[in-house]
Design a protein around this motif. Structure first.
Motif, PDB file in Angstrom:
ATOM      1  N   ALA A  84      77.550 -15.387  78.428  1.00 21.54           N
ATOM      2  CA  ALA A  84      77.786 -16.560  77.586  1.00 21.54           C
ATOM      3  C   ALA A  84      76.470 -17.112  77.046  1.00 21.54           C
ATOM      4  N   ARG A  85      75.464 -17.198  77.907  1.00 17.58           N
ATOM      5  CA  ARG A  85      74.161 -17.702  77.465  1.00 17.58           C
ATOM      6  C   ARG A  85      73.539 -16.773  76.420  1.00 17.58           C
ATOM      7  N   LEU A  86      73.696 -15.475  76.608  1.00 16.94           N
ATOM      8  CA  LEU A  86      73.150 -14.522  75.650  1.00 16.94           C
ATOM      9  C   LEU A  86      73.853 -14.643  74.293  1.00 16.94           C
ATOM     10  N   ALA A  87      75.160 -14.845  74.325  1.00 12.40           N
ATOM     11  CA  ALA A  87      75.904 -15.009  73.079  1.00 12.40           C
ATOM     12  C   ALA A  87      75.428 -16.240  72.315  1.00 12.40           C
ATOM     13  N   VAL A  88      75.215 -17.341  73.030  1.00 12.43           N
ATOM     14  CA  VAL A  88      74.723 -18.559  72.381  1.00 12.43           C
ATOM     15  C   VAL A  88      73.315 -18.337  71.845  1.00 12.43           C
ATOM     16  N   LEU A  89      72.475 -17.667  72.623  1.00  9.17           N
ATOM     17  CA  LEU A  89      71.097 -17.423  72.206  1.00  9.17           C
ATOM     18  C   LEU A  89      71.038 -16.550  70.955  1.00  9.17           C
ATOM     19  N   GLN A  90      71.916 -15.544  70.885  1.00  6.41           N
ATOM     20  CA  GLN A  90      71.918 -14.627  69.742  1.00  6.41           C
ATOM     21  C   GLN A  90      72.850 -15.074  68.618  1.00  6.41           C
ATOM     22  N   ASP A  91      73.527 -16.204  68.820  1.00  6.07           N
ATOM     23  CA  ASP A  91      74.477 -16.700  67.821  1.00  6.07           C
ATOM     24  C   ASP A  91      75.488 -15.611  67.472  1.00  6.07           C
ATOM     25  N   ALA A  92      76.077 -15.018  68.525  1.00  3.82           N
ATOM     26  CA  ALA A  92      77.000 -13.894  68.360  1.00  3.82           C
ATOM     27  C   ALA A  92      78.283 -14.158  69.138  1.00  3.82           C
ATOM     28  N   PRO A  93      79.397 -13.582  68.722  1.00  7.82           N
ATOM     29  CA  PRO A  93      80.650 -13.744  69.476  1.00  7.82           C
ATOM     30  C   PRO A  93      80.562 -13.079  70.844  1.00  7.82           C
ATOM     31  N   LEU A  94      81.365 -13.580  71.774  1.00  6.13           N
ATOM     32  CA  LEU A  94      81.430 -13.022  73.120  1.00  6.13           C
ATOM     33  C   LEU A  94      82.777 -12.337  73.310  1.00  6.13           C
ATOM     34  N   ILE A  95      82.748 -11.081  73.773  1.00  4.43           N
ATOM     35  CA  ILE A  95      83.951 -10.297  74.045  1.00  4.43           C
ATOM     36  C   ILE A  95      83.922  -9.902  75.511  1.00  4.43           C
ATOM     37  N   VAL A  96      85.013 -10.145  76.230  1.00  3.72           N
ATOM     38  CA  VAL A  96      85.097  -9.773  77.645  1.00  3.72           C
ATOM     39  C   VAL A  96      86.294  -8.859  77.846  1.00  3.72           C
ATOM     40  N   PHE A  97      86.040  -7.692  78.447  1.00  2.00           N
ATOM     41  CA  PHE A  97      87.090  -6.754  78.825  1.00  2.00           C
ATOM     42  C   PHE A  97      87.363  -6.937  80.312  1.00  2.00           C
TER      43      PHE A  97
END
Length: 306
Positions: free
Chosen positions: A148-161
């Motif tokens: 989640a933190r990486l997604a916010v840092l990269q301004d990218a969507p988060l996908i969880v399988f």
């Protein structure tokens, strides 16, 4: 002395060459229909049975390979405390944990990576079901928070399988605390205005279903995936009623509005790319600043006639 095995057979092997080793698992049996599938055909079909369409369970590494464009990168996750309760049943939890780590080549039951999906940046986390049933302990909770933190840092969507049996009982209350922790992590992604997409794979049950796995902006599942909290037998004993056919399967949940879509594995990558395109349209190119036209030069006055 057996002259055939001790003398004749070595001579024959010398003349005609030794017996070639035959690789194991050349043919894989579908657990649903019993069809024998050549391993290369199965790999090309992303581990989906070509006869009945059964979606076999796959590793987290394969899941990320099938999702991202080539060149994706896996990130190292912070280490969680091992065996915080010094738990022991028939075996020590620490021994079980080390065995699962050696078998899967992972520190815990989750892998986090970032890359692009058909050119669109994304961060993804994938559960490893063969790692103690994909159970969620402190290590998995740390993985979701890091993703989640990486997604916010990269301004990218988060996908969880997801593919999990639920909370990890050997960590007790520490495991249960990962439920609110992962919910807060997903809230962090949503507050940043980023899409959170959950792909429910077979099986997704217990504390994972009861926490972040049902909070996606888009809820997707693979065909035939088992999705629920408690087992069907426990529910039947509690409500004292016979459950409907296909209860807790992806198609049943889609029909009753719990899922947004059921997507076959070969179509998953294109579907995720299309959803990201809908939810995160590319930023418009900056318009060039309008330049005011320079005033036309004033013509010089004609000389007066003498």
């Amino acid at each position: 002395m057996n002259w055939i095995s001790d003398w004749a057979l070595p001579k024959i092997q010398t003349l005609f060459g030794t017996k070639r080793d035959v690789p194991e698992n050349l043919w894989i049996k579908c657990p649903h229909c019993g069809e024998m599938i050549f391993h290369q055909d199965l790999e090309r079909n992303l581990h989906v049975c070509p006869k009945c369409g059964h979606h076999m369970r796959i590793s987290a590494q394969r899941r990320l390979d099938y999702t991202f464009d080539p060149g994706w990168q896996r990130i190292e996750l912070p280490r969680a405390p091992a065996d915080p309760l010094r738990f022991r049943d028939s075996r020590r939890y620490g021994d079980r944990l080390r065995e699962a780590q050696q078998k899967n080549g992972m520190d815990d039951a989750i892998a986090v990576a970032h890359g692009t999906i058909e050119g669109r940046p994304a961060v993804a986390a994938a559960f490893e079901f063969s790692f103690m049933g994909g159970s969620m302990g402190a290590g998995v909770g740390e993985g979701i928070v890091t993703a989640a933190r990486l997604a916010v840092l990269q301004d990218a969507p988060l996908i969880v399988f997801t593919a999990s049996g639920g909370a990890r009982m050997q960590e007790g209350a520490v495991s249960l605390m990962q439920m609110p922790r992962t919910v807060i992590a997903t809230r962090m992604v949503k507050e940043a205005g980023l899409p959170f997409i959950v792909v429910l794979c077979d099986p997704t049950t217990g504390g994972v279903t009861a926490s972040f796995a049902m909070l996606g902006d888009i809820q997707i599942a693979e065909p035939g995936a088992l999705i629920g909290f408690a087992g069907a037998r426990v529910i039947e004993q509690t409500v004292r009623e016979k459950l409907p056919e296909g209860f807790q399967r992806a198609e049943y949940l889609l029909e009753h509005g719990i899922l947004d879509m059921v997507v076959k594995r070969p179509e998953m990558r294109a579907t995720l790319a299309r959803l990201i395109g809908f939810l995160r349209p590319p930023a418009p190119a900056p318009e060039a600043e309008a330049v005011a036209p320079s005033p036309a030069p004033t013509p010089a006055p004609a000389p007066a006639a003498e």
